[in-house]
Structure formats: C-alpha cells, structure tokens
Design a protein around this motif. Structure first.
Motif, short mmCIF file in Angstrom:
data_model
loop_
_atom_site.label_atom_id
_atom_site.label_comp_id
_atom_site.label_asym_id
_atom_site.label_seq_id
_atom_site.Cartn_x
_atom_site.Cartn_y
_atom_site.Cartn_z
N LEU A 176 0.84 -1.19 0.00
CA LEU A 176 0.00 0.00 0.00
C LEU A 176 0.88 1.24 0.00
O LEU A 176 1.76 1.40 0.84
N VAL A 177 0.67 2.09 -0.97
CA VAL A 177 1.44 3.33 -1.06
C VAL A 177 0.61 4.44 -0.42
O VAL A 177 -0.47 4.79 -0.91
N ASP A 234 -5.00 0.83 11.41
CA ASP A 234 -3.79 0.07 11.12
C ASP A 234 -3.26 0.40 9.73
O ASP A 234 -2.05 0.45 9.51
N GLN A 235 -4.16 0.67 8.78
CA GLN A 235 -3.76 0.99 7.42
C GLN A 235 -2.97 2.29 7.35
O GLN A 235 -1.98 2.40 6.62
#
Length: 295
Positions: A103-104, A204-205
């Motif tokens: 994930l950027v 969390d992301q």
C-alpha cells in the motif's frame, strides 16, 4: 502544535503480535487438513491390480510299458506383470505467486483527501462533513495526546464543533437541558456506523502517518499506540450519572455543584455533556476497540 507533551514510557505497538496470530492460525488450518487426509483409508489402484488365473492341470493317462517314462512336468504360466516405469517423474514448474502490492500511502501533508475517501466508504456524506477540513491526522494525534492527559485541545479537534450551543434548565436548581445531549448524537452515530473491525483496520492501514505526525510533536512514533490506549482509558473511567447533575453558574460558564463531578478531568467533564445514553454507546465501542488493539 501540541498543547501538552506526555512523559514516560508507553505501551508498544502490537502489529507484530497480530501478524503472528494470523500465521499460527493458518498453520493450524493446514495441519488439520493434512491430518484429515491421513485418516482417510487409501484406495486400491484398480489399474495395477490384476486377476491371476491358475489353469487346472491336464489329466495324463498311465501307460503300462516296460520302459519307465518320466512324468510330464506341468509349469504354471506366470501371471502377466506390468513393467515398472523406472523413469524419474517430471517435476512440474513452480507456479509464480504474485506478491501483494504494498500500500502506497500519500504524504502526511496531502493525506486529507484519501482519509476522507476511506472514511466515506463506511459513512454517509453528512457524517464525512463532520470531519475537519484540513490536517485530519495531525489534529487527531494532538487531540488524542491531550485527551490521554485529561485535557481538551479544542483548536486541534479533528471534527467540527456542534452547531447548537450548550443549554440549561434554570429552575429551582440549574441542570443540563436534555436537548443539549442531542448536539452530540450525529457524532456518536458517525462513530457507531463503522464496525470495530473497520475502525481498527482503518487505523492500522494509516498507522505510519499517525506515527509520523506523533514524531512531529516530539515523541517516538511507535509510542502512539500506547497514547491512544491511555486516551481510551481516560474516557472509560468517566462515571455515567443516573440523574441530572446540578450546576452552578460562574460568569458565562457553568461548573458542577458536587465536588466528585467537578474534580473530574476536563476531558471527562466534556464527555459528560454527551448525556448518559450517548456515553453508553461510546463506551461500548471504546471497550471493543481497546480489546481489539490489545490482542
């Protein structure tokens, strides 16, 4: 930017423990599948199995001659056997496993649009409008840091203020007008719309951005998880009143008439303004989030 700096050690992040638990669960599932296969009796290979037919020996008449003839030796034909295949089995080419794309995350200063879009996946447009227009993550970090110390950082609130003002009923005694509790109902509804799993997953992301913002105000980034837990504990420790609490007017503000309520922290007294029913809903969700973060 922070109105208050906290000292002392905080609880470490539990992301690695969460990952380890998922790996262990996966191993258990694989082990159960393998053991289940071992408990199944092996089936016979019908292609290899052959019926062996033994022919009956032919009867030979005895001839009485002077010359002794050796009896005929009957040789049973061997059963037909398959020629074993001695060639080494071909090793199938390994299947390429696609690596999940990392994930950027956007830069912290440009994260507002993405954060609001992520929240909009779970909430209505009306609820999203309750979020601040700028620096949502930075505001949240500063607000949580102060909340953990029992303080309210009003200038850094991640949500807009209620439109209606606080109101009281001034009769024989002054009490909070129950209609004032309704000011916070949209915020509680926004908080209650997302499931606990969605809240924790969203946090969390974007945790790296929260930790980056926490470092900007002078702390170690990985300590923010502990600060968040402290802020949750501060609100959970707030008692819920059974009846309306009498107030005393001081100039343009009010304070609680009873010392046990007035001595609560500023954060806890602000929590009381939500009213008993809203407090119960928020506390229930905070308990669930705290439990999920501690797993």
């Amino acid at each position: 930017m922070s109105e208050n700096h906290r000292e002392g050690n905080k609880k470490p992040s539990n992301s690695q423990l969460l990952f380890a638990a998922v790996v262990v669960l996966a191993l258990i599932i694989v082990a159960v599948f393998v053991l289940a296969q071992k408990d199944t009796p092996p089936s016979e290979n019908q292609k290899v199995k052959q019926d062996i037919v033994v022919p009956e020996p032919a009867q030979t008449s005895v001839v009485n001659t002077a010359t002794e003839v050796e009896p005929e030796v009957l040789v049973e034909p061997e059963a037909e056997r398959e020629i074993p295949d001695t060639r080494e089995p071909e090793t199938p080419a390994p299947t390429a496993i696609a690596e999940p794309e990392a994930l950027v995350l956007p830069p912290l200063s440009q994260s507002d649009t993405e954060i609001k879009a992520a929240v909009a996946n779970f909430m209505s447009n009306q609820a999203v409008k309750l979020l601040a227009d700028d620096d949502v993550i930075r505001r949240t970090v500063v607000y949580v840091d102060n909340l953990a110390n029992g303080k309210i950082a009003e200038k850094h609130s991640p949500v807009v203020k209620p439109q209606d003002n606080f109101s009281v009923i001034d009769d024989d005694i002054i009490i909070t007008d129950p209609n004032s509790y309704e000011r916070y109902t949209p915020y509680v509804a926004m908080f209650d719309t997302m499931s606990t799993a969605q809240v924790v997953r969203l946090y969390d992301q974007y945790k790296p951005l929260f930790e980056e913002a926490y470092e900007e105000i002078g702390y170690e980034g990985n300590e923010f998880n502990g600060t968040l837990a402290d802020a949750i504990d501060e609100l959970l420790a707030t008692p819920i009143p059974d009846t309306a609490l009498p107030l005393i007017k001081e100039s343009v503000t009010y304070k609680y008439a009873y010392a046990e309520w007035e001595q609560l922290s500023a954060a806890q007294k602000q929590f009381l303004r939500m009213g008993p029913e809203n407090m119960k809903k928020v506390k229930k969700r905070l308990e669930e989030i705290k439990s999920a973060l501690n797993k």
